[in-house]
Scaffold this active site. Sequence first.
Site, PDB file in Angstrom:
ATOM      1  N   LYS A   1    -116.670  -7.740  66.317  1.00  0.00           N
ATOM      2  CA  LYS A   1    -116.450  -6.362  66.773  1.00  0.00           C
ATOM      3  C   LYS A   1    -117.796  -5.710  67.064  1.00  0.00           C
ATOM      4  O   LYS A   1    -118.797  -5.981  66.381  1.00  0.00           O
ATOM      5  CB  LYS A   1    -115.695  -5.556  65.715  1.00  0.00           C
ATOM      6  CG  LYS A   1    -114.320  -6.136  65.377  1.00  0.00           C
ATOM      7  CD  LYS A   1    -113.538  -5.251  64.432  1.00  0.00           C
ATOM      8  CE  LYS A   1    -114.263  -4.997  63.129  1.00  0.00           C
ATOM      9  NZ  LYS A   1    -114.550  -6.248  62.384  1.00  0.00           N
TER      10      LYS A   1
ATOM     11  N   HIS B   1    -114.360   2.937  60.282  1.00  0.00           N
ATOM     12  CA  HIS B   1    -115.266   2.923  59.140  1.00  0.00           C
ATOM     13  C   HIS B   1    -115.355   4.287  58.466  1.00  0.00           C
ATOM     14  O   HIS B   1    -116.383   4.634  57.885  1.00  0.00           O
ATOM     15  CB  HIS B   1    -116.659   2.459  59.569  1.00  0.00           C
ATOM     16  CG  HIS B   1    -116.687   1.030  60.010  1.00  0.00           C
ATOM     17  ND1 HIS B   1    -116.646   0.676  61.333  1.00  0.00           N
ATOM     18  CD2 HIS B   1    -116.703  -0.121  59.298  1.00  0.00           C
ATOM     19  CE1 HIS B   1    -116.664  -0.648  61.435  1.00  0.00           C
ATOM     20  NE2 HIS B   1    -116.700  -1.154  60.206  1.00  0.00           N
TER      21      HIS B   1
ATOM     22  N   GLY C   1    -112.087  -3.500  53.801  1.00  0.00           N
ATOM     23  CA  GLY C   1    -111.478  -2.184  53.960  1.00  0.00           C
ATOM     24  C   GLY C   1    -110.619  -2.061  55.193  1.00  0.00           C
ATOM     25  O   GLY C   1    -110.053  -0.995  55.464  1.00  0.00           O
TER      26      GLY C   1
ATOM     27  N   THR D   1     -77.620  14.001  48.699  1.00  0.00           N
ATOM     28  CA  THR D   1     -76.489  13.792  47.799  1.00  0.00           C
ATOM     29  C   THR D   1     -75.530  14.972  47.818  1.00  0.00           C
ATOM     30  O   THR D   1     -74.311  14.797  47.728  1.00  0.00           O
ATOM     31  CB  THR D   1     -77.006  13.564  46.368  1.00  0.00           C
ATOM     32  OG1 THR D   1     -77.929  12.474  46.378  1.00  0.00           O
ATOM     33  CG2 THR D   1     -75.867  13.248  45.421  1.00  0.00           C
TER      34      THR D   1
ATOM     35  N   GLY E   1    -116.977  -5.960  57.612  1.00  0.00           N
ATOM     36  CA  GLY E   1    -116.812  -5.272  56.342  1.00  0.00           C
ATOM     37  C   GLY E   1    -115.384  -5.315  55.854  1.00  0.00           C
ATOM     38  O   GLY E   1    -114.440  -5.438  56.641  1.00  0.00           O
TER      39      GLY E   1
END
Length: 646
Positions: A159, A272, A110, A513, A108
């Site tokens: 996998k 997932h 992603g 700063t 898949g």
Amino acid sequence: MLFLLTGMALRIVEGVRSLTTSNLLHKDTQRSDDNPQQQKQHQQHQQTLATHPLSQLINHPDNVVDEALDGVVMSVPHLTRVKGKRIIVRSDISEYKQDHVVLISGGGSGHEPAHTGYVGAGMLSAAVAGSVFASPSPSLVLEAIELCAGPLGVLLIVKNYTGDRLSFGLAAERAKAKGIRVTMVVVADDCALSDEDTKAGARGLAGTVFVHKIAGAIAETGASLDTVAQAASMISKRTQTVGVAFSPCQVPGCGPSFTLPPNTMEIGLGIHGESGAESQSLATSSQTAKKMLQKLQPIPCSQMALMINNLGGTSNLELLVFVRDVLRQLTSSFQIEVTRLCVGTMMTSISMAGVSLSLLRLTDENQSLLQVAQQDVCQWLDAPTDGYWPAYTSPPTPTPTLMSPAPVISTDAKPETMNFKFSAQAQLIAAAISACCRVLQSMKQTLTELDMACGDGDCGVSMSNGAAAILAALDSTIDPTTEQPNLPCLALDHPAELSLQMASIIEHNMGGTSGVLYSIFFSAASTAFPELNTDIKDVTCEMWAKALDAGVQAIQYYGGATLGSRTMLDVLLPISTQILRIKGQLTNDTARRLILEANELADQTKIMQATHGRSSYIQHSQIVGHADPGAVAAAAWIGAVLNTMY
């Protein structure tokens, strides 16, 4: 600056894989506007977008995978996409497959850069992409096999997820029926789930990338299919991975993948979007590293390759802190020698905030370095590749490599220049410094909230840290019981030397700063006194006023801001100008008026247009109504000093 006002007064008084995903994202079949089923899916997409409006950098959930694959081949010269298909191949596949075993992986989408990021010389030959968190279809995998297969055959690296095993397995069987040599290796490196937890077995996680790298390097030499497959299987069995998440991910067009209560993290999760094997309270980086290593249970006194993987939403700053903690604990608690280290974004769960740890055991039962395809495994890890592989070809150092800093010119007061019995003026200077620092510490939260609205949110912390360091120096200066000076100490009787000491303390302890500007101020102020060791009794009110002015002018010169810029100068410039005009001759009434005016000036910054500082990058509509935190802090310490004196 704070003691300059004091000095003027003295002269007068003497710083889970979501199952709905495949319904939301299009399949690998050709779309047709005349297809009723696809029309229904399109309507579902529109409803989804209405419920979950775009909050990601995409055009539409339907197109995200295909557009991302286009982005891959447009940005990586050695990759090619099969026209109309979610298949990425190395550009030289036609020549390469003639005398090399071809490696194909996928799953898949992603998980970027997996799997397309690992296509290239020395790693994968092709990658097949499904929809987000959905396995590619068997027919698409078969197309990749048929396109890439050569005389030496194809190795599928898969996998361990049911969908991936079925899709790649069916494609493999169909390919074999057509006379193509195909072998499949399933990677199951997850160590978070036991056999009692799941019948499907351990999941395939980021440790799969170790298999891509080593098998790909061996295949690049022209080794046989059996040799490459045996190596891939051996590496898979010697790899363990565990993950931890601090937030869910968000599938395009959907809401968060699971609900995570505040101050909670998930341990032992997949890639997932599913929740972890267990939940626990949020822990520090060091505690999290310890927990994850306990899950991995590395064998003591062995050599390991370590992969620290960003699950998608973890900052590099956090990741490097975690790297430090993992390496320290592997060395000290487990006596592990990390021979190779890979740190980066290797296999993600879209935007999930979290990390995974993968350990590859490099030594055999006799603690000898593992041999794979007749070479040390480290040689295969170090082999060149065009794929994504952020690892060095040498071991990491167990402790940070440090060198001695440049010699520092000390500004500590010397015994011969010190009055070892502080004068009354010096003790009053100390009281004013203390009051100033304590008021800044008390305003930490207020300044932080103002800066979060107008800048980067660090003003309160920076001011508080600087104040704490000054107080610590002040505490070491005067013995509270005898009120006599200790060494090393602040030169309270010598304003020029004290100015330089304050500049040094602020530079090293007050961040942001503000720290730099106040350090510049005190450095410049020190030049207004005749000599470094000028005694406080010899400093006139006008000298104090000129020192204050010199510091403020230096802030303006180096910082670039001016009156009306919506900075600390909107308080400091008017106050300094008035004090210089009267040559430092303050009275009680003058002090009261200056305190009120300083607060009014700070309040006026609420409506100013920012032209300098961090807030100048923010839209005016977002900061209007919020005072500048630097101006508020300046008004606060001016008030503290004058209230101490009058």
